[in-house]
Design a protein around this motif. Structure first.
Motif, short mmCIF file in Angstrom:
data_model
loop_
_atom_site.label_atom_id
_atom_site.label_comp_id
_atom_site.label_asym_id
_atom_site.label_seq_id
_atom_site.Cartn_x
_atom_site.Cartn_y
_atom_site.Cartn_z
N SER A 171 0.84 -1.20 0.00
CA SER A 171 0.00 0.00 0.00
C SER A 171 0.88 1.25 0.00
CB SER A 171 -0.94 0.01 1.21
OG SER A 171 -0.23 -0.13 2.43
N CYS A 178 -0.99 7.87 -2.57
CA CYS A 178 -0.75 8.41 -3.91
C CYS A 178 -2.02 9.11 -4.40
CB CYS A 178 -0.38 7.29 -4.86
SG CYS A 178 0.02 7.81 -6.53
N GLY A 206 -13.00 1.86 -0.73
CA GLY A 206 -12.29 1.76 -1.98
C GLY A 206 -12.81 0.69 -2.91
N GLU A 245 -7.70 1.08 -5.35
CA GLU A 245 -7.63 2.47 -4.94
C GLU A 245 -8.64 2.72 -3.84
OE1 GLU A 245 -6.54 5.28 -8.54
OE2 GLU A 245 -8.21 3.96 -9.11
N PRO A 283 -5.47 9.37 0.08
CA PRO A 283 -5.71 8.50 -1.08
C PRO A 283 -4.68 7.36 -1.08
CG PRO A 283 -4.56 10.49 -1.77
CD PRO A 283 -4.82 10.64 -0.30
N VAL A 314 -3.28 3.57 -2.71
CA VAL A 314 -3.31 2.58 -3.78
C VAL A 314 -2.75 1.26 -3.25
CG1 VAL A 314 -3.17 4.22 -5.67
CG2 VAL A 314 -1.06 3.34 -4.67
#
Length: 332
Positions: A141, A144, A257, A280, A297, A299
């Motif tokens: 993780s 981003c 997400g 995401e 945020p 990813v």
């Protein structure tokens, strides 16, 4: 210790030249908190930790957090010379801290005592991930895009492993047979991903969710190919969780997400051959290294683990006795 510090050449060089570096899992060194087995090692470490925290930690630290976690500089007789919470430090600042501890240690005679005797390691247990019957997936993780003035913690990479058990593989194989048909993923696998794996582990470990915290968990898979005993599936998932404030977290925390990917299964061995997924999401709270009120945020990337060293690792929350059984058979 901050990953950024351990990746700094100057810090690594100074430690190697002046200290004997030791890494220990607080889950085994503080069994009273985590429910693990008491060992000679934990018995030796407990008084060292208590004295170090008393002498070097901020007032009220242990009362607030109740954990021995941190960075210690100590003599072989258990005399502490420095203690720092495992936060992000500037490399030059951290070396100065180590230099100060080194000067203290050289001004005091170290008495050879407990460590002159063999210290037994924690009892070894072969985790299911070490066996061919359990599939092991690596989970990464990252935040981003990064904030404009990102901290060292915010710039780091979260890492964990995930287990997929043979009965879940069998459920996948028996439940999805017609090409193009969308079917639900095994509920225990979905619950494991949402509650324990799709978390913002950047800089530190994010707390897991209970089954009552799950607001949405919709995961579907589709068979796309079957060839030579190898079956391949695509999957998509959407999830949202929110946990209330508690003793461990003084504020609520949440994660929401989507994720999609594909995986291939060896039908004979009932194991994952290949796993590729990208997700995401947005997290807030639940991670002591990140700002509690800020939305991050995140990813995610997932891939199969093939290296023996990775396969022998336990997923973080499966290694905590209080969560181990729940991790294996989670509900939602």
């Amino acid at each position: 210790m901050s990953r950024a510090l351990l990746n700094n050449e100057s810090v690594v060089k100074f430690i190697k030249e002046n200290f004997i570096p030791v890494s220990g899992a607080v889950e085994h060194l503080q069994p009273s908190r985590y429910g693990t087995v008491e060992t000679e090692t934990s018995k030796w470490f407990a008084p060292l930790a208590k004295r170090a925290i008393k002498d070097y930690a901020p007032a009220g630290f242990f009362k607030q957090f109740g954990s021995y976690q941190g960075m210690y500089v100590a003599g072989s007789d258990g005399t502490p010379f420095e203690y720092k919470i495992g936060l992000a430090y500037d490399p030059e600042e951290f070396i100065k801290i180590l230099q100060s501890a080194l000067i203290k240690s050289r001004s005091q005679k170290i008495v050879r005592s407990q460590l002159s005797k063999p210290v037994s390691p924690p009892p070894k247990e072969a985790p299911p991930g070490a066996n061919a019957s359990t599939s092991v997936i690596q989970v990464y993780s990252r935040i981003c895009p990064l904030p404009a003035n990102a901290t060292l913690s915010e710039r780091s990479i979260g890492r964990d492993v995930m287990w997929i058990f043979p009965d879940e593989i069998c459920e996948i194989l028996s439940g999805a047979n017609e090409p193009g048909a969308k079917v639900k993923m095994p509920p225990t696998l979905v619950a494991r991903m949402v509650r324990f794996q799709l978390l913002n582990h950047v800089g530190n470990i994010m707390h897991p969710f209970s089954e009552k915290d799950i607001r949405r968990a919709d995961f579907k898979m589709t068979p796309i190919e079957s060839r030579g005993g190898i079956r391949t599936f695509a999957f998509q998932g959407s999830y949202a969780s929110q946990a209330p404030a508690s003793r461990e977290n003084d504020t609520t925390y949440n994660m929401e997400g989507t994720i999609e990917g594909r995986f291939s299964i060896d039908q004979n061995r009932k194991s994952i051959l290949q796993f590729r997924a990208f997700g995401e999401g947005v997290s807030q709270g639940g991670n002591d290294s990140l700002a509690k009120a800020q939305k991050y945020p995140v990813v995610f990337a997932m891939t199969e683990a093939t290296q023996p060293s990775i396969r022998a690792m336990k997923p973080f929350w499966a290694a905590i006795p209080l969560w181990a059984k729940v991790y294996e058979r989670p509900s939602m």
